[in-house]
Design an enzyme around this catalytic site. Sequence first.
Site, PDB file in Angstrom:
ATOM      1  N   VAL A 194     -22.705  13.060   9.995  1.00  0.00           N
ATOM      2  CA  VAL A 194     -23.850  12.844   9.115  1.00  0.00           C
ATOM      3  C   VAL A 194     -25.122  13.206   9.873  1.00  0.00           C
ATOM      4  CG1 VAL A 194     -25.201  11.120   7.874  1.00  0.00           C
ATOM      5  CG2 VAL A 194     -22.703  11.126   7.705  1.00  0.00           C
ATOM      6  N   HIS A 205     -19.710  -4.221  23.911  1.00  0.00           N
ATOM      7  CA  HIS A 205     -20.149  -4.971  22.740  1.00  0.00           C
ATOM      8  C   HIS A 205     -21.618  -4.697  22.392  1.00  0.00           C
ATOM      9  CE1 HIS A 205     -16.918  -8.090  24.096  1.00  0.00           C
ATOM     10  NE2 HIS A 205     -16.379  -7.115  23.408  1.00  0.00           N
ATOM     11  N   ASN A 221     -15.847  -7.793  17.584  1.00  0.00           N
ATOM     12  CA  ASN A 221     -15.102  -7.119  16.521  1.00  0.00           C
ATOM     13  C   ASN A 221     -14.937  -7.989  15.273  1.00  0.00           C
ATOM     14  OD1 ASN A 221     -13.564  -4.922  15.416  1.00  0.00           O
ATOM     15  ND2 ASN A 221     -11.705  -6.053  15.871  1.00  0.00           N
TER      16      ASN A 221
END
Length: 514
Positions: free
Chosen positions: A218, A449, A495
């Site tokens: 994109v 993370h 997650n």
Amino acid sequence: MAQYTDIVVGSGSTGAVIAARLSEDPARRVLLIEAGPDYPDTETLPEDLRNGLYPSLVAHDWGYEAEAVAGRSIPLPRGKVVGGTSAVNSCLAVRPDPADFDEWVALGNEGWSWEEVLPYFVRLEDDKDFGLPLHGKGGPIPVWRWRDEQLIPLQRALLDACKDLGFPEVADHNAPGSGGVGPLAQNLIGSQRVSTAVAYLAPARKNEGLEIRPDTVVDRVLFENGRAAGVRVITGAVAEEITADRVTISAGAIGTPGILLRSGIGPAAQLDRLGVPVVADLPGVGRNLLDHPTCLVTLAPRPGVYDESLPGTQIVLQYTAPGSAEENDMQVYLFSHVDLNAYAKNLKDQIGTDKVFMISAGIERPFSVGDVTVESLDPEAPPRIRFNYLDHEEDRRRLREGMRLAYRIAQTPQMRLFTTGRVVPSPEVIADDDALDAFMLSTVGTHFHPVGTAKMGPADDPQAVVDSRCRVHGVPGLRVADGSVMPKIVRANTNLTCIMIGERVADWMLTDAA
């Protein structure tokens, strides 16, 4: 008329959930766009994606480099495949503390209290060990914890060593207030990783309204009369404009800022330097980068005890750093096998072998903040990522003490059964604040993370990018929903929280026309 009702950009821990949930509405046409490849069923999964006992760091990776501290760069693995980083991670299904979400609410984000997000954690789970009201049954993500009889001797040694050092044993780290040492929760079936591609998209592929377009980058969001109206994409060398009623960007804390900036959403001065017309002057785009930094104590194994077929990690210690105002702000893991040829070649000479054990000390509530930006309008160009790890003195202090705890664990009788006694850093470095700080700055790395680069907050927060329903401020029809919207990092692996965000936002989108 738009080609789709919804375009979702990025098929990772959040985007796959949103696309799957939206496609359950037969009135919707949903396009899910992913830069990496698509493996439509578990039979076609390559081994690196199938085996969840060990992360996949190379084969399906974006190849990002990040500046850990000034002048030193490290790899930052991120999944480039349908399923995103959930398809390449270590399958640790760990929940945050309720206080994390109460803090989000205190920052002006209604709808994110623990009581309001708990039903979505319950919805996503099929917990094999615990049930309602705290844990879910029958959800898409299997969650289970290592049982006593499954613990390998090395991980059992970590458990026993921590208990001997005075830490309480914890049966369920996903329960509120669960400080102590105990088994990790996993999202595995046997040894097979259960990513969002497996858990959410596999059953959703039967929905006629869902289309998945892999291998497609994109470039930017398209606008019509100030409203998001689609995206410009590149598949191979072919550019195309695709229209939609709504666009949701779920490209992660590293990928999302670049798409926003190329679309004219971000700090006006930076957009001017890039030559991009300003759609929305939002200074917070790419700022507020947060991560869980980690340093490691490296141990040389005794002959015959190193075995890469065994689980990589099974036990975690969550605790509060001495003198810290942040509860459960630290984690300690033991990695059962690390090949330094792939992870840290510079340690081989110091430790005397290339196959080692490592004890990780990590900060779960960091104060140091970084940023992500782009210096080119080329959507294939890598972003510039700066973590600024240990920039804050309190982070250095807490990690210093965490390393000393990891060293004490390494010296316990339980651990010495498996090691030669050779350790990096040396006892002399461990004992000296300045030497230990220098070691940490030269080795500090990531727990993988990254969050926060399109933070959630009210319109009067100058750094907020999205509102409490993840709608981009001042840009109708456009949402961001992924780890980048977290205003503060949660004190756990991210997650499950990203999956929860997908469930939460999808519910709003199913009832919200904006």
